[in-house]
Design a protein around this motif. Structure first.
Motif: not given
Length: 342
Positions: A1-5, A143-149, A283-292, A296-301
Motif C-alpha cells: 500500500m502506498t504511504d499517504t500519511s 482497509c478499502a480494497a486496492p483500486g477502490a473507485r 461478534p469478536a473484533v479481528d483487529a483494533e484500528f490503532p495497530p492497523v 502491526s495488524a492487518a486491515g485487509r487480508r
C-alpha cells in the motif's frame, strides 16, 4: 500500500495560568481555518501515539435514563505526545423526538501536564464534526480494497457533510461519489462542503439504496437513529468496506463480515449494541484500528474480503485536535479568559 500519511504540525506548549481559564466558544472555533490534511495528520498522530503506549484512552462512562430520552457520556484521556490531559463530556436530549427538537452539548477541557496549568475549555462540536470523518477516511485508506473507485455516504447530518471531502483527502482516486439522504437542507450542505474543498467534484444523489450499495467500494453510514436506511450484507459486493459511524447499516453487515475492525472494541460494546444479534451478542473484533494504522495488524487480508469497520470516537483524537485548535486560537488572540479560580 502506498504511504499517504501526512505529518502533523508540531504543537508547542500552550498554557494559561492558575487563576484564569480560556473559553473558546462555537463562534471562536467556527472562524478558524484548518485544512483537511492537517486534521487527518493530527488524528493519525493521536492513534499512533496511543498504539505506542504513550497515551491513555479509558472506556467512556455512559448514563441513560430508563426511557431512553437522553444519553450522556464522559471521557477522560491523556495525549502523551503533547503531555495534555483532557475531559470530554457529551449530552444529548430528545432521542425520542425529531432532529429539530433535540438538544446536544459537548465540551472539552484541556490541561497542560508539563506545567500543571489549564489550556482551554471549548465547545467540542466542531472538533467532533472534523475528527469523526477524518477517522472514517483513515479507515478507508487502510482497509478499502486496492483500486477502490466508488463511495457511498448514507446520511446528511453533521457527520455526513464532510465525509466525502475527507474520503477524497485519503483516497484521491475515487471517481464516483454517491449520497443517500432525505433532508433537502442536509443534501445541499453536503454539496456545499464538497464544492468548498473540491470545486471540480459533485455528488450523485441516489434513490435506490440497494443498487448504490451494490456498486460501492466504500460505504460510510452516518445517518441518525430514525433513518429507514439499512444496507444488508447480501447487497455488498466482494471487497466492499462498510464504515459505521451512526446508522444506515443492518446488523448483517457486521455479523456476516469477513473481517471486523473497530477503533475500540470496548467502546463498540458500549455504543454498538443496536447491531447485536437476536441473542444480544456482538461478534469478536479481528483487529483494533490503532495497530492497523501502525502496521502491526492487518486491515485487509485479501481484495475480496467484505470488511466492517466500527468508528467510535476515541478521546485522544479529540484531545489532539482540540489542542491544535487551542494553539490556533492563541495565535489569533481568540477566546475569553474567565477568572474561574480567583
Amino acid at each position: 500500500m502506498t504511504d499517504t500519511s501526512i505529518t502533523a504540525p508540531a504543537d508547542p506548549p500552550i498554557s494559561g495560568d492558575d487563576q484564569h481559564l480560556r473559553i473558546l466558544s462555537t463562534t471562536d472555533l467556527a472562524g478558524m481555518d484548518i485544512s483537511l490534511a492537517d486534521v487527518v495528520a493530527t488524528v493519525e498522530g493521536a492513534y499512533r501515539t496511543l498504539h505506542a503506549g504513550r497515551s491513555d484512552n479509558p472506556r467512556k462512562l455512559t448514563v441513560k435514563p430508563p426511557d431512553g430520552h437522553s444519553v450522556s457520556y464522559a471521557m477522560l484521556g491523556r495525549d502523551g505526545s503533547r503531555d495534555v490531559v483532557a475531559i470530554k463530556t457529551s449530552y444529548k436530549h430528545g432521542l425520542d423526538k425529531g432532529r429539530a427538537e433535540q438538544h446536544y452539548y459537548t465540551s472539552l477541557t484541556l490541561y497542560d501536564d508539563r506545567t500543571g496549568l489549564p489550556v482551554a475549555l471549548m465547545d467540542c462540536s466542531r472538533i467532533g464534526s472534523l475528527r469523526t470523518p477524518a477517522v472514517s477516511a483513515l479507515l478507508a485508506r487502510e482497509c478499502a480494497a486496492p483500486g477502490a473507485r466508488s463511495a457511498l455516504v448514507i446520511g446528511t447530518g453533521t457527520q455526513g457533510r464532510l465525509a466525502l471531502p475527507f474520503l477524497l483527502t485519503t483516497l484521491p482516486d475515487l471517481d464516483r461519489l454517491m449520497l443517500s439522504g432525505t433532508h433537502p437542507e442536509g443534501i445541499a450542505a453536503v454539496r456545499e462542503q464538497l464544492r468548498d474543498h473540491f470545486p471540480d467534484r459533485d455528488v450523485e444523489l441516489v434513490d435506490d439504496l440497494r443498487a448504490a450499495a451494490t456498486d460501492a467500494d466504500v460505504l460510510v453510514a452516518t445517518a441518525g437513529s430514525h433513518t429507514p436506511a439499512a444496507v444488508e450484507a447480501d447487497w455488498l459486493k466482494p471487497g466492499a468496506l462498510s464504515v459505521l459511524v451512526g446508522h444506515g447499516l443492518a446488523p448483517s453487515t457486521l455479523h456476516r463480515a469477513d473481517r471486523v475492525i473497530a477503533t475500540s472494541e470496548a467502546q463498540m460494546h458500549i455504543t454498538g449494541l443496536d447491531m447485536a444479534d437476536a441473542d444480544g451478542e456482538l461478534p469478536a473484533v479481528d483487529a483494533e484500528f490503532p495497530p492497523v494504522l501502525a502496521g502491526s495488524a492487518a486491515g485487509r487480508r485479501s481484495d475480496t474480503e467484505r470488511i466492517f469497520a466500527y468508528n467510535s470516537g476515541l478521546v485522544v483524537t479529540d484531545i489532539a485536535l482540540g489542542h491544535r485548535f487551542a494553539q490556533l486560537a492563541l495565535a489569533q488572540g481568540l477566546g475569553t479568559e474567565v477568572p474561574l479560580w480567583r
